[in-house]
Design a protein around this motif. Structure first.
Motif, short mmCIF file in Angstrom:
data_model
loop_
_atom_site.label_atom_id
_atom_site.label_comp_id
_atom_site.label_asym_id
_atom_site.label_seq_id
_atom_site.Cartn_x
_atom_site.Cartn_y
_atom_site.Cartn_z
N PHE A 1 15.31 -110.35 -32.43
CA PHE A 1 16.09 -109.80 -31.31
C PHE A 1 16.93 -108.62 -31.82
N PHE A 2 17.55 -108.83 -32.98
CA PHE A 2 18.47 -107.82 -33.50
C PHE A 2 17.72 -106.62 -34.09
N VAL A 3 16.47 -106.85 -34.55
CA VAL A 3 15.65 -105.72 -35.03
C VAL A 3 15.36 -104.78 -33.86
N LEU B 1 19.91 -106.30 -25.10
CA LEU B 1 18.90 -105.86 -26.07
C LEU B 1 18.86 -104.32 -26.13
N GLY B 2 19.45 -103.68 -25.11
CA GLY B 2 19.45 -102.21 -25.05
C GLY B 2 18.34 -101.68 -24.16
N CYS B 3 17.83 -102.52 -23.26
CA CYS B 3 16.70 -102.11 -22.40
C CYS B 3 17.13 -101.26 -21.22
N ASN B 4 16.19 -100.39 -20.81
CA ASN B 4 16.32 -99.69 -19.52
C ASN B 4 15.09 -100.01 -18.66
N LEU C 1 10.85 -95.65 -22.15
CA LEU C 1 11.12 -96.98 -21.58
C LEU C 1 11.36 -98.00 -22.67
N ARG C 2 12.62 -98.35 -22.85
CA ARG C 2 13.03 -99.36 -23.84
C ARG C 2 12.95 -100.71 -23.13
N GLY C 3 11.84 -101.40 -23.28
CA GLY C 3 11.62 -102.54 -22.41
C GLY C 3 11.43 -103.86 -23.10
N ILE C 4 11.22 -104.87 -22.27
CA ILE C 4 10.88 -106.22 -22.72
C ILE C 4 10.10 -106.89 -21.59
#
Ligand code: GCU
Length: 601
Positions: free
Chosen positions: A583-585, A343-346, A311-314
């Motif tokens: 954000f970019f990291v 951001l690349g989240c799923n 889970l690539r989350g925020i």
């Protein structure tokens, strides 16, 4: 609150969700909006409700009285009062109401052409915190809890002309409330979500649930419930795109349970496939766009449609992007979740309360898995039965509203609550209730960690035994040492379960640049993220994360002038929409994880 009382409440509330609430699921029904300008009266002393002896006044403001003669003394007049927008919090609409916590009375006048034989309902998307609702001077009822919908029937009260709807909204905090006195978010008050009138047939489809059976990718299971006089009816379930047309019968209580096999394209963040689903009875029809997917936890893995997922989350607060106040429309959802996608989240953790329906519907469309939570936050009154009933009700309402959202995969019952017996019994009761109401999703909570030695973090909160997925908040490098501290930290748990690091991060003021150890600078936050991500990579049972937080948000606990100014600055994006270096990291890290297609980094 002991285990048995919790079990009793759990059973009662799961049942009540079904029996008491009218129009639990409005689905995509036609409706008449009451949004727009409402007159309002600020009433810090609740003068419109109590008399000078602090006794409820039968002629309170809900009567919307007008002087009938030149000598009659009426000391309020909605129609000469200012207006507030609905949906909307009052704090961001009027400078003088920015800090206001108390009662505000809202009034809306409307005409309504009722159709013969129909039933009429009034639905509030949410009102923070305690709402008393009156139509044409009559009390319809009240609702406690600022983040879930509620509905009243007005069939026999609504008139063709000159209806007046009066709502007393009070956002005063209290120790026994949920949330309690202390939170790190702004206590936005008001009619924060849409108000609408919905008409139904005499006997109508009050609610339905449809999803893949737990653990099966080909077996669809669900139920539907009629309310009205004609309870025994034929029911059809149609999913045209999948060539599905099934017929069932309701029982004497208007309830039908159904299962059938189906060959469906499964919903996932990479392919958020939604189907038009129509449930029809002899007297009523409802439709919704629904995705079909399975979500499970097996040992330390989270399986989406049977396959391991990371889970690539925020984390996200329900704050409006690019303007102040509560987010409350489709555009806000598109912007916030669009940034998460960028951001690349799923995955998104909607903190710390159920967000508006635009968010979960947009997550369905965009393909973002959702963690949804009730505001059992920090130190609430664990021994107070009314606090338990309140939390249990909010949980029931959250599940009822979003149970058909494929995106919603996790129900969270709490955030950073202190270990102790009454708390454990309280939260166990809620977990039992959630499992009874919905066996298809994963249960979790954002817990805390502790050191077993200088470099070992342990997750062994007793609550961990009762959740499916461990959630943990940690602020190594911010509240706990400097960013480099993370380099030597190893993580352990006593549970053979997957972990979502539900919070980590640090504040930075957008545009403030300095060296990486200068606190509040973008470089400090960037530096912190780099050290965090390399620590997280080393956690063998980590299956996801939702760093704190997508966007800077208002908080009454953040008073540093020139830096915070009543905003928590842990956002990766400023409240004006500017992306900070961190954000970019994270974006780079998520693209690496996605490319690696590894179930763990
Ligand atoms: C806590 C809490 C958040 C809060 C955050 C912070 O962990 O869950 O609600 O905003 O930390 O301190 O910034």
């Amino acid at each position: 609150m002991n285990y048995f009382t919790a079990l009793l409440f759990a059973t009662l509330f799961s049942a009540s969700l079904f029996a008491q609430d009218l129009l639990t699921n409005p689905a995509q029904r036609q409706s008449t909006s009451l949004d727009g300008s409402w007159n309002f009266i600020v009433d810090p002393y609740e003068n419109g409700y109590y008399d000078y002896r602090w006794q409820p006044n039968p002629n309170g403001f809900f009567k919307n009285e007008k002087p009938k003669s030149k000598s009659e003394r009426i000391e309020y007049d909605f129609d000469k009062s200012e207006v507030l927008n609905v949906p909307g919090d009052w704090n961001s609409q009027k400078k003088e109401l920015f800090f206001y916590e108390g009662t505000i009375w809202y009034k809306k006048s409307f005409d309504f052409q009722k159709n013969v034989g129909k039933r009429v309902f009034l639905r509030f998307g949410a009102a923070n915190y305690r709402a008393l609702v009156y139509l044409n001077g009559e009390k319809l009822g009240e609702h406690v809890g600022g983040f879930t919908p509620f509905t009243f029937e007005i069939t026999d009260l609504v008139k063709e002309k000159d209806n007046f709807l009066v709502v007393k909204v009070d956002n005063k905090r209290c120790a026994e409330c949920v949330p309690t006195l202390n939170t790190d978010w702004w206590n936005y008050g008001g009619l924060t979500r849409s108000v609408k009138i919905i008409e139904t047939p005499g006997t109508f489809i009050n609610d339905f649930f449809i999803q893949l059976k737990k653990g099966s990718m080909h077996e669809v299971s669900g139920w539907t419930k009629l309310i009205g006089r004609q309870l025994k009816q034929h029911i059809t379930v149609d999913i045209p795109l999948a060539r599905i047309h099934r017929r069932f019968e309701t029982d004497a209580n208007g309830f039908a349970h159904f299962t059938f096999s189906a060959d469906l394209a499964l919903w996932s963040p990479d392919d958020p496939k939604l189907y038009d689903v129509t449930i029809a009875s002899e007297t009523d029809t409802v439709s919704e766009r629904i995705g079909f997917r399975t979500i499970e936890a097996k040992e330390t893995q989270i399986l989406l449609n049977g396959r391991p997922v990371f889970l690539r989350g925020i984390s996200v607060h329900e704050e409006a992007p690019l303007r102040s106040g509560r987010a409350n429309n489709a555009e806000d959802a598109l912007t916030l979740l669009g940034w998460a996608k960028e951001l690349g989240c799923n995955f998104v953790r909607l903190a710390h309360y159920p967000h508006n329906e635009f968010m979960t519907e947009e997550a369905d469309r965009m393909g973002l898995l959702v963690w949804s939570e009730i505001p059992v936050y920090w130190t609430i009154q664990w021994d107070n039965d009314s606090t338990y009933r309140n939390a249990s009700r909010q949980l029931a309402e959250m599940i009822a509203r979003d149970k058909n959202r494929a995106s919603v995969a996790f129900w969270s019952v709490s955030n950073e609550t202190p270990i102790g017996e009454p708390r454990l019994a309280f939260l166990k009761g809620l977990l039992i209730q959630a499992r009874l109401a919905d066996s298809t999703r994963l249960l979790t909570a954002a817990m805390e960690r502790h050191y077993t030695d200088a470099t070992t973090q342990m997750i062994d909160d007793p609550l961990g035994e009762f959740v499916d997925v461990l959630g943990c908040n940690e602020y190594i490098g911010w509240y706990d040492g400097l960013p480099e501290k993370a380099d030597n930290i190893k993580w352990k748990t006593v549970y053979n379960k997957p972990l979502i690091m539900s919070e980590f991060g640090g504040d930075a003021l957008y545009g403030f640049h300095a060296d990486s150890l200068t606190i509040w600078s973008e470089e400090f936050q960037e530096h912190l993220y780099k050290h965090q991500l390399s620590m997280l990579r080393r956690i063998p049972f980590l299956r996801g994360m939702s760093p704190w937080i997508l966007m800077d948000f208002r908080s009454p606990r953040r008073q540093l002038p020139g830096i915070q100014d009543f905003r928590n600055r842990k956002g990766l994006i400023s409240n004006e929409g500017n992306k900070k270096k961190a954000f970019f990291v994270l974006q780079k890290y998520y693209s690496e994880v996605k490319q690696a297609k590894q179930s763990r980094p």
